[in-house]
Design a protein around this motif. Structure first.
Motif, PDB file in Angstrom:
ATOM      1  N   GLU A 113       1.050  -1.145  -0.160  1.00 27.28           N
ATOM      2  CA  GLU A 113       0.070   0.000  -0.188  1.00 27.28           C
ATOM      3  C   GLU A 113       1.008   1.126   0.134  1.00 27.28           C
ATOM      4  O   GLU A 113       2.088   1.132   0.322  1.00 27.28           O
ATOM      5  N   THR A 148      -0.332   9.435   3.061  1.00 26.81           N
ATOM      6  CA  THR A 148      -1.684   9.306   3.684  1.00 26.81           C
ATOM      7  C   THR A 148      -2.333  10.950   3.468  1.00 26.81           C
ATOM      8  O   THR A 148      -1.741  11.858   4.331  1.00 26.81           O
ATOM      9  N   ASN A 189      -3.688   4.744   7.747  1.00 30.20           N
ATOM     10  CA  ASN A 189      -2.851   4.107   6.999  1.00 30.20           C
ATOM     11  C   ASN A 189      -2.306   2.853   7.858  1.00 30.20           C
ATOM     12  O   ASN A 189      -1.373   3.397   8.729  1.00 30.20           O
TER      13      ASN A 189
END
Length: 397
Positions: A37, A41, A368
Motif C-alpha cells: 500500500e 496518507t 494507513n
C-alpha cells in the motif's frame, strides 16, 4: 507464539480508511497486501477557533523504511497547506529521515505563513503587584490580544549514530517575523509591546537565528505511533547576531518520552509519558520565541489551551496518556490524557511555583495501517475557561 499487533500478519488484519474506500467503491475485489500500500496518507484539514476563524486545507503524511527492518527506523514526512476565513495562509513541510542502518538521521522543517499569533501574556497566569506595565505583561486574567504578521522558519538538523540508539547532531534554525501589528487594537498596550520595549526589541519585526547542538537516544519501535521504547533529546541553541539574530541567547531544551505496552496480545494498550522543557541560560529571546504551550517541535503540547497561552524564559511541561483499542480490527481507538505545565514570569513567579493543568479524551481513526498513521480528534479543557477540539495526524507524542 501468536503474532501480535506489531507483526505483519496483524497489519494485514487491521482495517483502515483505504479499506473502507475500497469496500465502498470496489466491493468484492481483493485488497492489496498491506506492505504494497501507499505510504502516503492525504486528508482534508478542517478546524475552527476564534483566533483563526474557520480553516480548510490539505494535509499529507508519508512513511517509508529506507533500510532493512528492524535495524532501520521508519522515515516520515508531512506537509500541509491551509487558509482561513480571517485571511490566514499557512504552509509547512517537515521530515525525519533515517538512512539504512540508522547511520544518519535528518530532521527539518520549512514554514511560511501569513498568520495571527494570540498573545496571552507572560508567565503562568499568576497575579502580580507592580506597575501597570507589569500587570499588563503578566495578564493574570489571560485576556487575549491578536497580533497579525508574517512568519518564516527554516530548521535543519543532522544526526550521526555513534553507537546503538545514540545520535549526536548539529544544525541551524532561522526564525523571521515581519509586519507584526494588532489590527483590532492598534493603540492598545499589549504584553508583547511591553516585553519588546523592555528588552530593546522592535515591535514590528525581529529575527531569531541560531545554531543547534543535540544529543538523541531512541529505542521506540515506531515514529508515528510507538507501542514501546524511549525517546530522549537534549539540545543547546545558540542565537548569534553575526548570523542575523536580533539578539544573542543561549537556550537548553530537553525532550523525554517513554512508552509502556500493557499487553503482548494487544500492544495498542499503551501508557505514554512525555516531558518537555526549555531554559534560558543567557541573553534575550524575542517574545514569540519564548518556550511555552504548544511551542514544542510539532506544536502539539498543552491540549486544552491555545498555542502560547503560557510562556516564560523557563518552561516545564509533562503529560501522561492512556491509549487503547476500541474495535478489534484496529480502525478505531481512543485516548485519555492529563497534562500540567509551569513557567516563570521574571515578575516574582518562579518556575515550579505555580502549575496549570489540563486534560481530556480523544478518538483515533486508522488512516494507513502500513505506517500506523491515524487521525487524532481530541477534546480538552483547562483553567480560565479554556477548552477546545484539537485535530491532528498521528499521536501527539
Amino acid at each position: 507464539m501468536a503474532k501480535d499487533s506489531l507483526g505483519k500478519d496483524s497489519v494485514k488484519r487491521a482495517y483502515d480508511i483505504g479499506d473502507l474506500i475500497h469496500q465502498i467503491f470496489r466491493p468484492g475485489k481483493p485488497l492489496k497486501p498491506a506492505q504494497k500500500e501507499s505510504g502516503i496518507t492525504p486528508m482534508p484539514s478542517i478546524a475552527y477557533n476564534p483566533s483563526i476563524g474557520a480553516q480548510i486545507g490539505l494535509k499529507a503524511v508519508a512513511g517509508k523504511v529506507l533500510g532493512n527492518e528492524p535495524h532501520t527506523l521508519m522515515s516520515i514526512a508531512a506537509t500541509s497547506a491551509s487558509i482561513t476565513t480571517k485571511g490566514i495562509i499557512y504552509f509547512y513541510l517537515s521530515h525525519n529521515v533515517y538512512t539504512p542502518g540508522n547511520r544518519w538521521n535528518f530532521q527539518g522543517s520549512l514554514v511560511a505563513a501569513k498568520t495571527v499569533v494570540p498573545d496571552f501574556g507572560l508567565g503562568i497566569g499568576a497575579k502580580v503587584s507592580g506597575t501597570p506595565e507589569q500587570e499588563i505583561l503578566a495578564n493574570p486574567d489571560r485576556k487575549v490580544y491578536v497580533i497579525h504578521g508574517e512568519y518564516y522558519n527554516f530548521k535543519e538538523k543532522v544526526y550521526k549514530q555513534v553507537m546503538d540508539h545514540l545520535f549526536v547532531g548539529a544544525g541551524v534554525s532561522i526564525d523571521i517575523r515581519r509586519k507584526l501589528i494588532d489590527k483590532d487594537h492598534p493603540d492598545a498596550v499589549t504584553p508583547y509591546q511591553v516585553y519588546s520595549e523592555e528588552h530593546g526589541l522592535k515591535t514590528n519585526h525581529y529575527l531569531s537565528n541560531g545554531f543547534l547542538f543535540n544529543l538523541q537516544y531512541t529505542t521506540r519501535d515506531h515514529q508515528n505511533r510507538a507501542y514501546k521504547g524511549i525517546y530522549a533529546d537534549a539540545g543547546l541553541r545558540v542565537n548569534q547576531s553575526w548570523i542575523g539574530s536580533t539578539k544573542n541567547a543561549v537556550q537548553i531544551t530537553t525532550d523525554f518520552r517513554k512508552y509502556w505496552s500493557l499487553s503482548s496480545k494487544n500492544p495498542e494498550h499503551v501508557i505514554a509519558f512525555w516531558n518537555w522543557g526549555s531554559y534560558l541560560v543567557s541573553g534575550t529571546l524575542p517574545y514569540f520565541e519564548l518556550p511555552g504551550t504548544g511551542k514544542d517541535a510539532n506544536f502539539r503540547s498543552g491540549r486544552g489551551y491555545t498555542v502560547g497561552y503560557f510562556k516564560g524564559t523557563d518552561y516545564f511541561y509533562s503529560e501522561v496518556e492512556y491509549r487503547f483499542p476500541i474495535t478489534t480490527n484496529k480502525f478505531l481507538s481512543g485516548v485519555t490524557f492529563f497534562n500540567i505545565q509551569t513557567a516563570n514570569d521574571n515578575l516574582g513567579t518562579k518556575l515550579f511555583q505555580k502549575w496549570q493543568p489540563a486534560g481530556g479524551a480523544g478518538l483515533r481513526i486508522l488512516f494507513n495501517k502500513a505506517t500506523r498513521t491515524n487521525l487524532a480528534v481530541d477534546y480538552a479543557f483547562g483553567n480560565f475557561g479554556a477548552r477546545g477540539l484539537f485535530l491532528g495526524l498521528n499521536e501527539v507524542f
